[in-house]
Design a protein around this motif. Structure first.
Motif, PDB file in Angstrom:
ATOM      1  N   UNK A 293       5.264   5.908   9.831  1.00 40.21           N
ATOM      2  CA  UNK A 293       6.357   5.975  10.488  1.00 40.21           C
ATOM      3  C   UNK A 293       6.464   5.028  11.822  1.00 40.21           C
ATOM      4  N   UNK A 294       5.468   4.997  12.698  1.00 44.32           N
ATOM      5  CA  UNK A 294       5.347   4.128  13.612  1.00 44.32           C
ATOM      6  C   UNK A 294       5.446   2.521  13.448  1.00 44.32           C
ATOM      7  N   UNK A 295       4.649   2.247  12.329  1.00 46.38           N
ATOM      8  CA  UNK A 295       4.736   0.749  11.888  1.00 46.38           C
ATOM      9  C   UNK A 295       6.148   0.586  11.308  1.00 46.38           C
ATOM     10  N   UNK A 296       6.798   1.342  10.737  1.00 40.25           N
ATOM     11  CA  UNK A 296       8.080   0.943  10.306  1.00 40.25           C
ATOM     12  C   UNK A 296       9.163   1.020  11.470  1.00 40.25           C
ATOM     13  N   UNK A 297       8.844   1.768  12.299  1.00 41.44           N
ATOM     14  CA  UNK A 297       9.827   1.660  13.593  1.00 41.44           C
ATOM     15  C   UNK A 297       9.807   0.670  14.366  1.00 41.44           C
ATOM     16  N   UNK A 334       7.467 -11.813   2.400  1.00 42.79           N
ATOM     17  CA  UNK A 334       8.352 -10.812   2.833  1.00 42.79           C
ATOM     18  C   UNK A 334       8.379 -10.678   4.325  1.00 42.79           C
ATOM     19  N   UNK A 335       9.567 -10.258   4.776  1.00 43.90           N
ATOM     20  CA  UNK A 335       9.688 -10.176   6.100  1.00 43.90           C
ATOM     21  C   UNK A 335       8.749  -9.230   6.912  1.00 43.90           C
ATOM     22  N   UNK A 336       8.238  -8.180   6.197  1.00 44.23           N
ATOM     23  CA  UNK A 336       7.156  -7.474   6.485  1.00 44.23           C
ATOM     24  C   UNK A 336       6.177  -7.639   5.608  1.00 44.23           C
ATOM     25  N   UNK A 337       4.989  -8.299   5.917  1.00 43.73           N
ATOM     26  CA  UNK A 337       3.811  -8.777   5.108  1.00 43.73           C
ATOM     27  C   UNK A 337       2.527  -8.119   5.635  1.00 43.73           C
ATOM     28  N   UNK A 338       1.431  -8.271   4.863  1.00 38.93           N
ATOM     29  CA  UNK A 338       0.050  -7.899   5.430  1.00 38.93           C
ATOM     30  C   UNK A 338      -0.532  -9.134   5.610  1.00 38.93           C
ATOM     31  N   UNK A 339      -1.637  -9.148   6.700  1.00 36.02           N
ATOM     32  CA  UNK A 339      -2.269 -10.259   7.038  1.00 36.02           C
ATOM     33  C   UNK A 339      -2.996 -10.728   5.800  1.00 36.02           C
ATOM     34  N   UNK A 340      -3.602 -10.381   4.748  1.00 32.97           N
ATOM     35  CA  UNK A 340      -4.050 -11.016   3.607  1.00 32.97           C
ATOM     36  C   UNK A 340      -2.950 -11.891   2.872  1.00 32.97           C
ATOM     37  N   UNK A 341      -1.664 -11.525   3.090  1.00 32.51           N
ATOM     38  CA  UNK A 341      -0.686 -12.445   2.488  1.00 32.51           C
ATOM     39  C   UNK A 341      -0.686 -13.891   3.154  1.00 32.51           C
ATOM     40  N   UNK A 346      -9.283  -8.754   3.698  1.00 38.47           N
ATOM     41  CA  UNK A 346      -9.060  -7.840   3.027  1.00 38.47           C
ATOM     42  C   UNK A 346      -8.200  -6.866   3.974  1.00 38.47           C
ATOM     43  N   UNK A 347      -7.791  -7.389   5.329  1.00 42.07           N
ATOM     44  CA  UNK A 347      -6.780  -6.853   6.178  1.00 42.07           C
ATOM     45  C   UNK A 347      -5.556  -6.998   5.669  1.00 42.07           C
ATOM     46  N   UNK A 348      -4.584  -5.798   5.867  1.00 41.80           N
ATOM     47  CA  UNK A 348      -4.786  -4.491   6.478  1.00 41.80           C
ATOM     48  C   UNK A 348      -5.551  -3.474   5.982  1.00 41.80           C
ATOM     49  N   UNK A 349      -6.573  -3.871   4.862  1.00 39.96           N
ATOM     50  CA  UNK A 349      -7.154  -2.638   4.287  1.00 39.96           C
ATOM     51  C   UNK A 349      -6.290  -2.269   2.891  1.00 39.96           C
ATOM     52  N   UNK A 350      -6.967  -2.240   1.706  1.00 39.41           N
ATOM     53  CA  UNK A 350      -6.405  -1.871   0.466  1.00 39.41           C
ATOM     54  C   UNK A 350      -5.441  -0.666   0.543  1.00 39.41           C
ATOM     55  N   UNK A 351      -5.844   0.351   1.165  1.00 45.70           N
ATOM     56  CA  UNK A 351      -4.697   1.617   1.090  1.00 45.70           C
ATOM     57  C   UNK A 351      -3.595   1.399   2.029  1.00 45.70           C
ATOM     58  N   UNK A 352      -3.850   0.555   3.045  1.00 43.43           N
ATOM     59  CA  UNK A 352      -2.663   0.379   3.974  1.00 43.43           C
ATOM     60  C   UNK A 352      -1.469  -0.749   3.477  1.00 43.43           C
ATOM     61  N   UNK A 355       0.957   0.425   0.919  1.00 40.76           N
ATOM     62  CA  UNK A 355       2.231   1.068   1.322  1.00 40.76           C
ATOM     63  C   UNK A 355       3.258   0.276   1.924  1.00 40.76           C
ATOM     64  N   UNK A 356       3.002  -1.162   1.865  1.00 46.86           N
ATOM     65  CA  UNK A 356       3.999  -1.853   2.524  1.00 46.86           C
ATOM     66  C   UNK A 356       5.306  -2.051   1.910  1.00 46.86           C
ATOM     67  N   UNK A 357       5.400  -1.904   0.560  1.00 46.01           N
ATOM     68  CA  UNK A 357       6.866  -1.691  -0.176  1.00 46.01           C
ATOM     69  C   UNK A 357       7.665  -0.575   0.408  1.00 46.01           C
TER      70      UNK A 357
END
Length: 375
Positions: A293-297, A334-341, A346-352, A355-357
């Motif tokens: 929720x904090x990341x999305x906000x 994507x406007x919100x992407x992971x470091x690995x993109x 492996x950042x931000x980790x497979x589990x995190x 959740x990005x979609x």
């Protein structure tokens, strides 16, 4: 939290260091730096030789290895460490440090591993296996004690949550300021550096312990800040924002939370972007919902300042051949992407990352204008 290390690294280590007891540190060629905010960094040279038994050190909470020369000088090599818990006296398993230049400015002044948060420790062992280029000059271990933090004085410690100022902007979440987490402002570069309008948010994890008490998050941030500036030679902490497991958002790099501050978080793509780091390691650990929720906000608010939809896409140009894309390549993110993109990590980790979609959807929902009441 326990770590394992591949057995293959047990063979062929050509550089090893184990530290001497605290009173003998100076005779080992070590140096200790004390900072006005109460933090200290002890630096010890790494020399080739045979492994020694683990030894005691001054107390520290985070460590890493740095060297002179290019940031990729240890690529293909390996660094591993063990630490002793200052409270229990128990020794950790061996843990590998990331040696590649995946975080940081596009032109780093020297090389360093990713930092490792250890918690309160008073002993360490280090082994280094150089890459094909051999050991870089100036190898040394850096032990970071972030101290109790600099006093904030009358400075604002938390920016309260602010409802959307216009129908096109997301509400600003509450943000703990640098004064709130005890940043020693004497460490960083005094000037601020800005980029173009922020059209991209890269999500990271700090690769530190996940099961921390949220009250300890400011200590973790201070240690990362001190390492980024005094060990890695960066202008300031690399991330623009950080979020703890309880969902609290923290101001990272100085210059104004509503400004396009040029960060040092995603090699090759620090321009026109903002880096937000989840405090913890989310390779296997499931990120808590308050963290998401904090990341999305913060992503929703930061992107809304430039009218960038959080569930949209944007184009950025690579500024470094060391990134996932050659310098000059235009990449559609994507406007919100992971470091690995943007980098082979492996950042931000497979589990995190998984959740990005849903995180983009949640952030975009926060950007929607309020529905007027029915007359």
């Amino acid at each position: 939290m326990r770590f394992s290390f591949p057995a293959a690294l047990l063979a062929g280590c050509t550089c090893a260091l184990l530290l001497q007891p605290a009173p003998a540190l100076a005779s080992d060629g070590s140096t200790r730096r004390d900072f006005p905010g109460g933090g200290t960094t002890t630096s010890l040279p790494l020399t080739a030789g045979h492994p020694l038994a683990p030894r005691g050190t001054r107390p520290f909470e985070l460590l890493g290895v740095r060297w002179d020369g290019p940031a990729d000088a240890l690529s293909g090599g390996a660094v591993r460490v063990r630490t002793r818990d200052a409270d229990t006296g128990g020794w950790s398993d061996w843990h590998a440090l990331e040696t590649g230049p995946e975080d940081g400015p596009d032109r780093a002044p020297n090389g360093s591993t990713a930092p490792l948060w250890t918690g309160r420790s008073d002993g360490v062992a280090v082994e280094v296996r150089p890459g094909p280029a051999g050991p870089p000059p100036g190898l040394r271990l850096e032990l970071v004690d972030p101290g109790a933090g600099a006093p904030g004085g009358a400075a604002t410690r938390t920016l309260p949550a602010d409802p959307a100022p216009t129908a096109t902007a997301a509400p600003r979440p509450a943000i703990v300021t640098r004064a709130g987490w005890g940043a020693d402002e004497s460490l960083r570069d005094k000037d601020f550096e800005y980029t173009g309008p922020v059209r991209e948010v890269f999500v990271h994890h700090t690769a530190t312990a996940t099961d921390y008490a949220c009250a300890d998050a400011p200590t973790v941030i201070r240690a990362i800040y001190q390492y980024h500036v005094r060990t890695s030679g960066w202008r300031d902490i690399g991330y623009n924002f950080l979020v703890d497991r309880c969902g609290t958002v923290y101001e990272g790099r100085a210059g104004g939370v509503d400004q396009p501050v040029h960060g040092a978080h995603t090699l090759g793509f620090n321009t026109d972007s903002s880096g937000v780091a989840a405090i913890g390691t989310y390779v296997n650990d499931t990120p808590p919902q308050p963290l998401l929720d904090g990341l999305a906000a913060i992503a929703a608010w930061k992107l809304s300042l430039t009218a960038q939809p959080a569930d949209g896409r944007t184009k950025l140009t690579s500024a470094s051949d060391a990134s996932r894309y050659p310098k000059g390549t235009v990449v559609d993110f994507d406007a919100v992407s992971g470091h690995r993109d943007a980098f082979n990590t492996e950042c931000p980790g497979t589990s995190l990352y998984a959740t990005l979609p849903a995180l983009r959807t949640a952030a975009a929902r926060l950007q929607q204008p309020p529905v007027p009441p029915t007359p």
